[in-house]
Design a protein around this motif. Structure first.
Motif, PDB file in Angstrom:
ATOM      1  N   LYS A   1      -0.403 -13.602   0.234  1.00 47.90           N
ATOM      2  CA  LYS A   1      -0.222 -13.137   1.712  1.00 47.90           C
ATOM      3  C   LYS A   1       1.254 -13.449   1.864  1.00 47.90           C
ATOM      4  N   ILE A   2       1.812 -14.298   1.338  1.00 47.84           N
ATOM      5  CA  ILE A   2       3.275 -14.565   1.768  1.00 47.84           C
ATOM      6  C   ILE A   2       4.248 -13.537   1.154  1.00 47.84           C
ATOM      7  N   MET A   3       3.823 -12.814   0.195  1.00 48.66           N
ATOM      8  CA  MET A   3       4.620 -11.581  -0.206  1.00 48.66           C
ATOM      9  C   MET A   3       4.386 -10.339   0.559  1.00 48.66           C
ATOM     10  N   LEU A   4       2.922 -10.281   0.942  1.00 50.24           N
ATOM     11  CA  LEU A   4       2.870  -9.127   1.861  1.00 50.24           C
ATOM     12  C   LEU A   4       3.291  -9.247   3.406  1.00 50.24           C
ATOM     13  N   GLU A   5       3.209 -10.565   3.925  1.00 53.17           N
ATOM     14  CA  GLU A   5       4.095 -10.511   5.152  1.00 53.17           C
ATOM     15  C   GLU A   5       5.695 -10.101   5.159  1.00 53.17           C
TER      16      GLU A   5
ATOM     17  N   VAL B   1       0.724  -1.430  -6.844  1.00 54.67           N
ATOM     18  CA  VAL B   1      -0.001  -2.532  -6.897  1.00 54.67           C
ATOM     19  C   VAL B   1       0.816  -3.812  -7.203  1.00 54.67           C
ATOM     20  N   GLY B   2       0.388  -4.796  -6.462  1.00 56.59           N
ATOM     21  CA  GLY B   2       1.495  -6.037  -6.569  1.00 56.59           C
ATOM     22  C   GLY B   2       2.786  -5.710  -6.112  1.00 56.59           C
ATOM     23  N   CYS B   3       2.780  -5.098  -4.690  1.00 58.61           N
ATOM     24  CA  CYS B   3       3.997  -4.802  -4.551  1.00 58.61           C
ATOM     25  C   CYS B   3       5.183  -5.806  -4.091  1.00 58.61           C
ATOM     26  N   GLY B   4       4.748  -7.195  -4.093  1.00 56.23           N
ATOM     27  CA  GLY B   4       5.731  -8.292  -3.648  1.00 56.23           C
ATOM     28  C   GLY B   4       6.250  -8.077  -2.312  1.00 56.23           C
ATOM     29  N   THR B   5       7.413  -8.303  -2.271  1.00 52.13           N
ATOM     30  CA  THR B   5       8.249  -8.075  -0.891  1.00 52.13           C
ATOM     31  C   THR B   5       8.387  -6.738  -0.697  1.00 52.13           C
ATOM     32  N   GLY B   6       8.055  -5.736  -1.254  1.00 47.74           N
ATOM     33  CA  GLY B   6       8.181  -4.386  -1.046  1.00 47.74           C
ATOM     34  C   GLY B   6       9.232  -3.585  -1.091  1.00 47.74           C
ATOM     35  N   GLN B   7      10.155  -4.156  -2.198  1.00 53.62           N
ATOM     36  CA  GLN B   7      11.428  -3.323  -2.409  1.00 53.62           C
ATOM     37  C   GLN B   7      11.180  -1.967  -3.090  1.00 53.62           C
ATOM     38  N   THR B   8      10.310  -1.907  -4.147  1.00 53.13           N
ATOM     39  CA  THR B   8       9.907  -0.665  -4.623  1.00 53.13           C
ATOM     40  C   THR B   8       9.347   0.528  -3.646  1.00 53.13           C
TER      41      THR B   8
ATOM     42  N   ASP C   1       1.604   1.863   4.595  1.00 54.11           N
ATOM     43  CA  ASP C   1       0.647   1.285   4.624  1.00 54.11           C
ATOM     44  C   ASP C   1       0.716  -0.048   3.590  1.00 54.11           C
ATOM     45  N   THR C   2       0.249  -1.169   4.465  1.00 55.40           N
ATOM     46  CA  THR C   2       0.037  -2.581   3.582  1.00 55.40           C
ATOM     47  C   THR C   2      -1.181  -2.935   3.440  1.00 55.40           C
ATOM     48  N   VAL C   3      -1.882  -3.315   2.208  1.00 53.98           N
ATOM     49  CA  VAL C   3      -3.125  -3.561   2.261  1.00 53.98           C
ATOM     50  C   VAL C   3      -3.291  -4.920   1.479  1.00 53.98           C
ATOM     51  N   TYR C   4      -4.095  -5.866   2.022  1.00 60.74           N
ATOM     52  CA  TYR C   4      -4.309  -7.403   1.122  1.00 60.74           C
ATOM     53  C   TYR C   4      -5.551  -6.810   0.350  1.00 60.74           C
ATOM     54  N   GLY C   5      -5.060  -7.057  -0.975  1.00 63.45           N
ATOM     55  CA  GLY C   5      -6.408  -6.882  -2.169  1.00 63.45           C
ATOM     56  C   GLY C   5      -5.733  -7.297  -3.457  1.00 63.45           C
ATOM     57  N   ASN C   6      -6.790  -7.176  -4.398  1.00 67.70           N
ATOM     58  CA  ASN C   6      -6.176  -7.362  -5.971  1.00 67.70           C
ATOM     59  C   ASN C   6      -6.732  -6.277  -6.636  1.00 67.70           C
ATOM     60  N   ALA C   7      -5.979  -6.290  -7.731  1.00 63.08           N
ATOM     61  CA  ALA C   7      -6.060  -5.170  -8.831  1.00 63.08           C
ATOM     62  C   ALA C   7      -7.312  -5.084  -9.417  1.00 63.08           C
ATOM     63  N   GLU C   8      -8.092  -5.922  -9.308  1.00 62.26           N
ATOM     64  CA  GLU C   8      -9.238  -6.146 -10.044  1.00 62.26           C
ATOM     65  C   GLU C   8     -10.449  -5.230  -9.163  1.00 62.26           C
ATOM     66  N   ASN C   9     -10.150  -5.251  -7.944  1.00 57.80           N
ATOM     67  CA  ASN C   9     -11.229  -4.449  -7.057  1.00 57.80           C
ATOM     68  C   ASN C   9     -10.389  -3.801  -5.969  1.00 57.80           C
ATOM     69  N   LEU C  10      -9.752  -2.725  -6.345  1.00 59.80           N
ATOM     70  CA  LEU C  10      -9.017  -1.935  -5.515  1.00 59.80           C
ATOM     71  C   LEU C  10      -9.872  -1.434  -4.068  1.00 59.80           C
TER      72      LEU C  10
ATOM     73  N   LEU D   1      -0.024  -2.674  -2.020  1.00 60.83           N
ATOM     74  CA  LEU D   1      -1.020  -3.800  -2.030  1.00 60.83           C
ATOM     75  C   LEU D   1      -0.554  -5.043  -2.835  1.00 60.83           C
ATOM     76  N   ASP D   2      -0.939  -6.388  -2.211  1.00 63.71           N
ATOM     77  CA  ASP D   2      -0.517  -7.372  -2.587  1.00 63.71           C
ATOM     78  C   ASP D   2      -1.891  -8.408  -2.498  1.00 63.71           C
ATOM     79  N   CYS D   3      -1.891  -9.490  -3.543  1.00 67.85           N
ATOM     80  CA  CYS D   3      -3.040 -10.269  -2.910  1.00 67.85           C
ATOM     81  C   CYS D   3      -2.483 -11.794  -2.896  1.00 67.85           C
TER      82      CYS D   3
END
Length: 237
Positions: free
Chosen positions: A69-73, A43-50, A87-96, A65-67
């Motif tokens: 868009k720049i981070m997710l790209e 959750v909140g993957c940022g640039t995807g390092q982890t 799998d990459t998903v655009y979304g937020n932690a409050e409503n997975l 998942l991240d909310c």
């Protein structure tokens, strides 16, 4: 785009921006029983390092998942270059956007404090399978702060709250996590210096205001080093 701390992280593409960075993440994950049958949500993957490390090291099924868009790209580009099936998903932690009981593990690295925790933490619990694990690395209030200091911290970082360790534990338990273990991670000023980060994916033509944000982050890290800390939470049902 507004000059905020989170937008700054996105434009600089800082991988492992959380305290301790990827090395702390590796240490935490090494204590878990992870194999290629597991489904893990970052959750909140940022640039995807982890996420990339999880996929490459353990061969497990990772959803990033991240909310932002720049981070997710930037995460998508990382996974593409490394040829990782994440799998990459655009979304937020409050409503997975996942069904109940979808994951064996949820990982949140310096993310939950930026959310409405009365919504996000129950969502983490909801998408976990029975006996699933939540791992969270979170900013904590280790010593009292004045109202003015709290306002400055919340304004700059954009967090919704600055909780103590007992307050964090109470929120996890309220959401249905019956087994909550916390461990303090002693922050070092060097560890908070994003200029020393080894993982950057910088955008082009970054405005000078964002360099100023990095400098202010360093300043706040120094003056609040005895008041703001970091805790590692391991939560199970």
């Amino acid at each position: 785009m507004e000059s905020t701390y989170l937008n700054c992280l996105a434009l600089f593409g800082v991988g492992g921006a959380h305290p301790g960075g990827l090395q702390l993440t590796k240490n935490i994950l090494s204590k878990e029983k992870i194999d290629d049958t597991m489904k893990i949500l970052d959750v909140g993957c940022g640039t995807g390092q982890t996420s990339a490390y999880l996929s490459k090291e353990y061969g497990c099924q990772v959803t990033a998942l991240d909310c932002h868009k720049i981070m997710l790209e930037k995460a998508k580009e990382r996974f593409r270059l490394m040829q990782l099936p994440i799998d990459t998903v655009y979304g937020n932690a409050e409503n997975l956007p996942f069904e109940d009981g979808s994951f064996d593990m949820v990982l949140s690295e310096s993310v939950t404090a930026f959310t409405h925790i009365s919504q996000s933490i129950p969502e983490f619990k909801r998408v976990l399978k029975p006996n699933g694990t939540l791992l969270a690395i979170e900013m904590t209030r280790e010593n009292p702060v004045t109202e003015a200091e709290l306002a400055q911290i919340i304004r700059f970082y954009g967090v919704k709250q600055l909780l103590s360790e007992p307050e964090w534990c109470a929120h996890f338990q309220r959401a249905g996590f019956n087994h909550v273990h916390s461990e303090i991670f002693k922050l070092q000023t060097d560890a908070m210096n994003m200029y020393n980060a080894v993982d950057f994916s910088m955008s082009k033509d970054i405005d000078d205001s964002y360099f100023q944000i990095l400098n202010e982050h360093q300043y706040l890290s120094m003056i609040y080093q005895d008041k703001i800390g970091c805790r590692i939470f391991r939560c199970r049902v």
